[in-house]
Design a protein around this motif. Sequence first.
Motif, PDB file in Angstrom:
ATOM      1  N   HIS A   1      35.425-108.941  -1.139  1.00  0.00           N
ATOM      2  CA  HIS A   1      36.249-107.796  -1.527  1.00  0.00           C
ATOM      3  C   HIS A   1      37.397-108.225  -2.434  1.00  0.00           C
ATOM      4  O   HIS A   1      37.948-107.415  -3.167  1.00  0.00           O
ATOM      5  CB  HIS A   1      36.835-107.097  -0.298  1.00  0.00           C
ATOM      6  CG  HIS A   1      35.792-106.596   0.637  1.00  0.00           C
ATOM      7  ND1 HIS A   1      35.116-105.417   0.430  1.00  0.00           N
ATOM      8  CD2 HIS A   1      35.292-107.122   1.783  1.00  0.00           C
ATOM      9  CE1 HIS A   1      34.253-105.236   1.405  1.00  0.00           C
ATOM     10  NE2 HIS A   1      34.330-106.253   2.238  1.00  0.00           N
TER      11      HIS A   1
ATOM     12  N   GLY B   1      41.447 -95.817  -5.440  1.00  0.00           N
ATOM     13  CA  GLY B   1      41.698 -96.094  -4.027  1.00  0.00           C
ATOM     14  C   GLY B   1      41.838 -97.593  -3.810  1.00  0.00           C
ATOM     15  O   GLY B   1      41.124 -98.392  -4.413  1.00  0.00           O
TER      16      GLY B   1
ATOM     17  N   ASP C   1      42.866-100.597  -0.651  1.00  0.00           N
ATOM     18  CA  ASP C   1      43.278-100.984   0.700  1.00  0.00           C
ATOM     19  C   ASP C   1      44.669-101.600   0.576  1.00  0.00           C
ATOM     20  O   ASP C   1      44.871-102.578  -0.149  1.00  0.00           O
ATOM     21  CB  ASP C   1      42.283-102.003   1.258  1.00  0.00           C
ATOM     22  CG  ASP C   1      42.544-102.347   2.710  1.00  0.00           C
ATOM     23  OD1 ASP C   1      43.718-102.359   3.137  1.00  0.00           O
ATOM     24  OD2 ASP C   1      41.575-102.640   3.424  1.00  0.00           O
TER      25      ASP C   1
ATOM     26  N   TYR D   1      45.316-105.305   0.642  1.00  0.00           N
ATOM     27  CA  TYR D   1      44.982-106.103  -0.534  1.00  0.00           C
ATOM     28  C   TYR D   1      46.145-106.175  -1.511  1.00  0.00           C
ATOM     29  O   TYR D   1      46.285-107.145  -2.247  1.00  0.00           O
ATOM     30  CB  TYR D   1      43.747-105.552  -1.238  1.00  0.00           C
ATOM     31  CG  TYR D   1      42.479-105.644  -0.409  1.00  0.00           C
ATOM     32  CD1 TYR D   1      42.417-106.396   0.763  1.00  0.00           C
ATOM     33  CD2 TYR D   1      41.341-104.977  -0.798  1.00  0.00           C
ATOM     34  CE1 TYR D   1      41.260-106.473   1.506  1.00  0.00           C
ATOM     35  CE2 TYR D   1      40.165-105.059  -0.053  1.00  0.00           C
ATOM     36  CZ  TYR D   1      40.139-105.802   1.099  1.00  0.00           C
ATOM     37  OH  TYR D   1      38.985-105.887   1.835  1.00  0.00           O
TER      38      TYR D   1
ATOM     39  N   SER E   1      36.375-102.983  -9.993  1.00  0.00           N
ATOM     40  CA  SER E   1      37.430-103.829  -9.471  1.00  0.00           C
ATOM     41  C   SER E   1      38.690-103.770 -10.331  1.00  0.00           C
ATOM     42  O   SER E   1      38.652-103.436 -11.509  1.00  0.00           O
ATOM     43  CB  SER E   1      36.940-105.279  -9.389  1.00  0.00           C
ATOM     44  OG  SER E   1      36.596-105.746 -10.681  1.00  0.00           O
TER      45      SER E   1
ATOM     46  N   PRO F   1      38.040-101.755  -5.220  1.00  0.00           N
ATOM     47  CA  PRO F   1      38.642-100.494  -4.773  1.00  0.00           C
ATOM     48  C   PRO F   1      37.958 -99.976  -3.503  1.00  0.00           C
ATOM     49  O   PRO F   1      36.929-100.495  -3.093  1.00  0.00           O
ATOM     50  CB  PRO F   1      38.370 -99.560  -5.957  1.00  0.00           C
ATOM     51  CG  PRO F   1      37.102-100.074  -6.532  1.00  0.00           C
ATOM     52  CD  PRO F   1      37.142-101.573  -6.352  1.00  0.00           C
ATOM     53  N   CYS F   2      38.553 -98.967  -2.907  1.00  0.00           N
ATOM     54  CA  CYS F   2      37.909 -98.295  -1.765  1.00  0.00           C
ATOM     55  C   CYS F   2      37.954 -96.787  -2.011  1.00  0.00           C
ATOM     56  O   CYS F   2      38.709 -96.305  -2.841  1.00  0.00           O
ATOM     57  CB  CYS F   2      38.573 -98.676  -0.448  1.00  0.00           C
ATOM     58  SG  CYS F   2      40.275 -98.158  -0.277  1.00  0.00           S
ATOM     59  N   ARG F   3      37.149 -96.060  -1.277  1.00  0.00           N
ATOM     60  CA  ARG F   3      37.098 -94.613  -1.460  1.00  0.00           C
ATOM     61  C   ARG F   3      38.335 -93.973  -0.865  1.00  0.00           C
ATOM     62  O   ARG F   3      38.840 -94.396   0.158  1.00  0.00           O
ATOM     63  CB  ARG F   3      35.855 -94.051  -0.779  1.00  0.00           C
ATOM     64  CG  ARG F   3      34.574 -94.523  -1.406  1.00  0.00           C
ATOM     65  CD  ARG F   3      33.401 -93.967  -0.644  1.00  0.00           C
ATOM     66  NE  ARG F   3      32.217 -94.664  -1.041  1.00  0.00           N
ATOM     67  CZ  ARG F   3      31.135 -94.083  -1.492  1.00  0.00           C
ATOM     68  NH1 ARG F   3      31.089 -92.774  -1.576  1.00  0.00           N
ATOM     69  NH2 ARG F   3      30.091 -94.782  -1.844  1.00  0.00           N
TER      70      ARG F   3
END
Length: 191
Positions: free
Chosen positions: A46, A134, A136, A139, A168, A188-190
Amino acid sequence: MNYQDLYKMLVACYAIAPKTNIRYFLNGVHFKNSSTGYTVEATDGHRLVQFKSPSIVQGGEVDVILDIKHVKLLIDKIKAMGYHKTDLNEVFITGITDNQIDFNLGSVETINGNYPDCERVIWKDSPKEVKEIGMDARYLADIVKVTKPFISMKPQPVKLEFKDSASSVRVTFNTNVDGLKSVLIIMPCRL
């Protein structure tokens, strides 16, 4: 490479490398040395931190994964030696066996495995305008952990570049080490 630069790179990689990943070959720091320079990198799938330099670590070509537990011991050893001193000798490779790499400051156990091709996830395109992405929040804290050993001033300037909302994030920062290029990639995240 000198002890001070190695220390900074290992501290940054230690912050990103997983300690107990089921994919055992990720539980370490990837170290490559060739006739074109060296690469030191760590990823958990990640996040990725990578350092590249055109200078060569004496001792021949190497492509190994340094065991994360032994990377921590090496960090502690360099710190105890006084990593901040500028009169420390250069780091060089004195030997390689099936399960360890020997530097002039000590041995580090290696992991038998194939490290992922990290170059595939580092996008080279020009950054684009992105309205939102999005992320986290943990991070974002990792950006501070990775850059802290290299940046001696406050604030710690970093550059975040975006390709699109699903790709990314590329984070670059100045290492203050001649010829040493750095990049931190965060997925990224959703939302």
